[in-house]
Design a protein around this motif. Structure first.
Motif, PDB file in Angstrom:
ATOM      1  N   ILE A 105      34.201  52.098   1.610  1.00  0.00           N
ATOM      2  CA  ILE A 105      33.028  53.967   1.443  1.00  0.00           C
ATOM      3  C   ILE A 105      32.633  53.783   2.784  1.00  0.00           C
ATOM      4  CG2 ILE A 105      30.474  54.049   0.774  1.00  0.00           C
ATOM      5  CD1 ILE A 105      31.285  52.484  -1.781  1.00  0.00           C
ATOM      6  N   PHE A 106      32.138  53.109   4.037  1.00  0.00           N
ATOM      7  CA  PHE A 106      31.680  53.597   5.412  1.00  0.00           C
ATOM      8  C   PHE A 106      33.042  54.656   5.506  1.00  0.00           C
ATOM      9  CE2 PHE A 106      30.977  52.157   9.677  1.00  0.00           C
ATOM     10  CZ  PHE A 106      30.049  52.947   9.620  1.00  0.00           C
ATOM     11  N   PHE A 107      34.439  53.537   6.371  1.00  0.00           N
ATOM     12  CA  PHE A 107      35.028  54.324   6.892  1.00  0.00           C
ATOM     13  C   PHE A 107      35.855  54.914   6.205  1.00  0.00           C
ATOM     14  CE2 PHE A 107      34.771  49.425   8.786  1.00  0.00           C
ATOM     15  CZ  PHE A 107      34.649  50.017   9.890  1.00  0.00           C
ATOM     16  N   LYS A 108      36.231  55.769   4.912  1.00  0.00           N
ATOM     17  CA  LYS A 108      37.232  56.347   4.532  1.00  0.00           C
ATOM     18  C   LYS A 108      35.595  57.461   3.706  1.00  0.00           C
ATOM     19  CE  LYS A 108      41.183  53.322   3.626  1.00  0.00           C
ATOM     20  NZ  LYS A 108      41.593  52.488   2.549  1.00  0.00           N
ATOM     21  N   ILE A 109      34.882  57.368   2.790  1.00  0.00           N
ATOM     22  CA  ILE A 109      34.013  58.175   2.763  1.00  0.00           C
ATOM     23  C   ILE A 109      33.342  59.225   3.870  1.00  0.00           C
ATOM     24  CG2 ILE A 109      32.824  59.255   0.573  1.00  0.00           C
ATOM     25  CD1 ILE A 109      34.128  56.725  -0.881  1.00  0.00           C
ATOM     26  N   THR A 110      31.977  57.537   4.071  1.00  0.00           N
ATOM     27  CA  THR A 110      30.566  58.376   5.426  1.00  0.00           C
ATOM     28  C   THR A 110      30.917  58.834   5.984  1.00  0.00           C
ATOM     29  OG1 THR A 110      29.559  56.502   3.927  1.00  0.00           O
ATOM     30  CG2 THR A 110      28.649  57.376   5.419  1.00  0.00           C
ATOM     31  N   LEU A 111      31.712  58.109   6.669  1.00  0.00           N
ATOM     32  CA  LEU A 111      31.902  57.684   8.534  1.00  0.00           C
ATOM     33  C   LEU A 111      33.093  60.108   8.837  1.00  0.00           C
ATOM     34  CD1 LEU A 111      33.035  54.953   9.989  1.00  0.00           C
ATOM     35  CD2 LEU A 111      30.934  56.360  10.169  1.00  0.00           C
ATOM     36  N   PRO A 112      33.871  60.248   7.430  1.00  0.00           N
ATOM     37  CA  PRO A 112      34.347  61.907   7.658  1.00  0.00           C
ATOM     38  C   PRO A 112      33.215  63.098   7.272  1.00  0.00           C
ATOM     39  CG  PRO A 112      36.048  60.427   6.829  1.00  0.00           C
ATOM     40  CD  PRO A 112      34.493  59.715   6.564  1.00  0.00           C
ATOM     41  N   LEU A 113      32.211  62.045   6.359  1.00  0.00           N
ATOM     42  CA  LEU A 113      30.862  63.087   6.104  1.00  0.00           C
ATOM     43  C   LEU A 113      30.079  63.439   7.304  1.00  0.00           C
ATOM     44  CD1 LEU A 113      31.031  63.090   2.501  1.00  0.00           C
ATOM     45  CD2 LEU A 113      31.509  64.891   4.132  1.00  0.00           C
ATOM     46  N   SER A 114      30.111  62.150   8.044  1.00  0.00           N
ATOM     47  CA  SER A 114      29.272  61.709   9.455  1.00  0.00           C
ATOM     48  C   SER A 114      29.442  62.176  11.002  1.00  0.00           C
ATOM     49  CB  SER A 114      28.657  60.090   9.325  1.00  0.00           C
ATOM     50  OG  SER A 114      28.178  59.959   7.898  1.00  0.00           O
ATOM     51  N   LYS A 115      30.436  63.326  11.118  1.00  0.00           N
ATOM     52  CA  LYS A 115      30.981  63.734  12.432  1.00  0.00           C
ATOM     53  C   LYS A 115      29.951  64.347  13.328  1.00  0.00           C
ATOM     54  CE  LYS A 115      34.363  65.719  12.797  1.00  0.00           C
ATOM     55  NZ  LYS A 115      35.486  66.654  12.284  1.00  0.00           N
ATOM     56  N   PRO A 116      28.651  65.172  12.629  1.00  0.00           N
ATOM     57  CA  PRO A 116      27.688  65.329  13.727  1.00  0.00           C
ATOM     58  C   PRO A 116      26.808  64.445  13.934  1.00  0.00           C
ATOM     59  CG  PRO A 116      27.645  66.799  11.081  1.00  0.00           C
ATOM     60  CD  PRO A 116      28.839  66.236  11.007  1.00  0.00           C
ATOM     61  N   ILE A 117      26.580  63.407  13.040  1.00  0.00           N
ATOM     62  CA  ILE A 117      25.155  62.546  13.990  1.00  0.00           C
ATOM     63  C   ILE A 117      26.244  61.179  14.497  1.00  0.00           C
ATOM     64  CG2 ILE A 117      25.803  60.320  11.783  1.00  0.00           C
ATOM     65  CD1 ILE A 117      22.694  61.580  13.808  1.00  0.00           C
ATOM     66  N   ILE A 118      27.838  61.439  14.942  1.00  0.00           N
ATOM     67  CA  ILE A 118      28.586  60.291  15.457  1.00  0.00           C
ATOM     68  C   ILE A 118      28.394  61.563  16.975  1.00  0.00           C
ATOM     69  CG2 ILE A 118      31.007  59.452  15.652  1.00  0.00           C
ATOM     70  CD1 ILE A 118      30.876  59.455  12.694  1.00  0.00           C
ATOM     71  N   VAL A 119      28.533  62.290  17.092  1.00  0.00           N
ATOM     72  CA  VAL A 119      29.110  63.164  17.919  1.00  0.00           C
ATOM     73  C   VAL A 119      27.517  63.067  18.608  1.00  0.00           C
ATOM     74  CG1 VAL A 119      28.865  65.395  19.297  1.00  0.00           C
ATOM     75  CG2 VAL A 119      30.428  64.780  17.436  1.00  0.00           C
ATOM     76  N   TYR A 120      26.254  63.683  18.243  1.00  0.00           N
ATOM     77  CA  TYR A 120      25.284  63.287  18.545  1.00  0.00           C
ATOM     78  C   TYR A 120      24.798  62.099  19.279  1.00  0.00           C
ATOM     79  CZ  TYR A 120      19.910  62.025  18.739  1.00  0.00           C
ATOM     80  OH  TYR A 120      18.768  61.795  19.295  1.00  0.00           O
TER      81      TYR A 120
END
Length: 273
Positions: A177-192
């Motif tokens: 769930i973390f690597f395949k679902i949540t992270l792809p949806l969380s690109k803005p916060i990862i960039v920040y």
């Protein structure tokens, strides 16, 4: 689009002004109210050398500085981003005992600057023979990443938990769930998070100076530039210092220009509960 053009024009005017101030003066007088004595540039050729990158490299090679801060900053960026995102996801999705108490404790600890622990951190590193190494810098910069999870947690809270439940019904694990679902949806916060993690080591002076001590061969660009302002070198290298200060801001400026869309989405998305 109109606001972006205004921002770019303002940045260009500021850069032109700084470089012009470095290069277009026949006589530059600088009077310092610190321990440095007043001095004066009267040779315009000497002033023009201030914007020559080769001069900065020449000084760095002669003094043995490690002016390339790319490796420590990049390593810290990767480690800190993963720690922060993983911590934020855990606190957003997993309910466990004393979770609220930990959130309150983390909020209180964030009120105290990291420099308060600087001396203690140095002696701990020295006990493990890690002082005066770039590895120590990476460890110190990455160690405090876990407490910077609040904005990322706020962003994860906006992602519907029903996505996790649907994945669990299909047999997905927490890791899936973390690597395949949540992270792809969380690109803005990862960039920040990555930008914030990269900027800290790139511009830090105090921690780097304390930990590296007199190991000049491992001096970062911030320490190297500050060394140009010593009483016995400021007369020769002040213009190189000002030019170098502008040049090290270029990578950060470019990162923000190309990633500002995700940066804004990340910080605004994580600021609302």
């Amino acid at each position: 689009m109109k606001h972006k053009l205004k921002a770019i024009m303002l940045a260009m005017v500021s850069a032109i002004f700084v470089f012009g101030a470095n290069a277009n003066a026949d006589t530059i007088s600088i009077v310092s109210d610190t321990a440095y004595a007043p001095f004066e540039f009267k040779d315009s050729d000497q002033v023009y050398k201030g914007i020559d990158v080769d001069i900065i490299n020449e000084v760095a090679n002669r003094e043995g500085w490690n002016i390339d801060m790319t490796f420590p900053a990049s390593a810290t960026c990767v480690i800190s981003t993963f720690i922060t995102v993983a911590m934020a996801y855990s606190l957003s999705r997993i309910k466990f005992k004393h979770r609220n108490g930990f959130l309150k404790l983390a909020l209180v600890l964030n009120m105290f600057p990291g420099f308060m622990s600087m001396i203690a951190v140095y002696y701990i590193l020295k006990a493990f023979n890690l002082d005066q190494t770039l590895l120590a810098l990476i460890l110190v910069y990455s160690a405090g990443a876990a407490l910077g999870f609040y904005i990322a947690k706020g962003f994860f809270d906006t992602i519907p938990y029903s996505l996790d439940e649907s994945a669990m019904i299909d047999g997905a694990t927490r890791a899936d769930i973390f690597f395949k679902i949540t992270l792809p949806l969380s690109k803005p916060i990862i960039v920040y998070t990555a930008l914030m993690a990269f900027i800290g080591p790139w511009i830090d002076f105090i921690f780097a100076k304390v930990i590296l001590g007199d190991a000049t061969s491992k001096y970062t660009v911030a320490i190297g530039l500050f060394s140009m302002l010593q009483q016995d070198t400021i007369n020769d290298w002040f213009m190189s210092f000002t030019a170098g200060s502008v040049l090290i801001a270029v990578p950060i400026t470019l990162l923000f220009m190309f990633m500002q869309k995700y940066y804004v989405e990340g910080i605004t998305g994580g600021s609302v509960k």
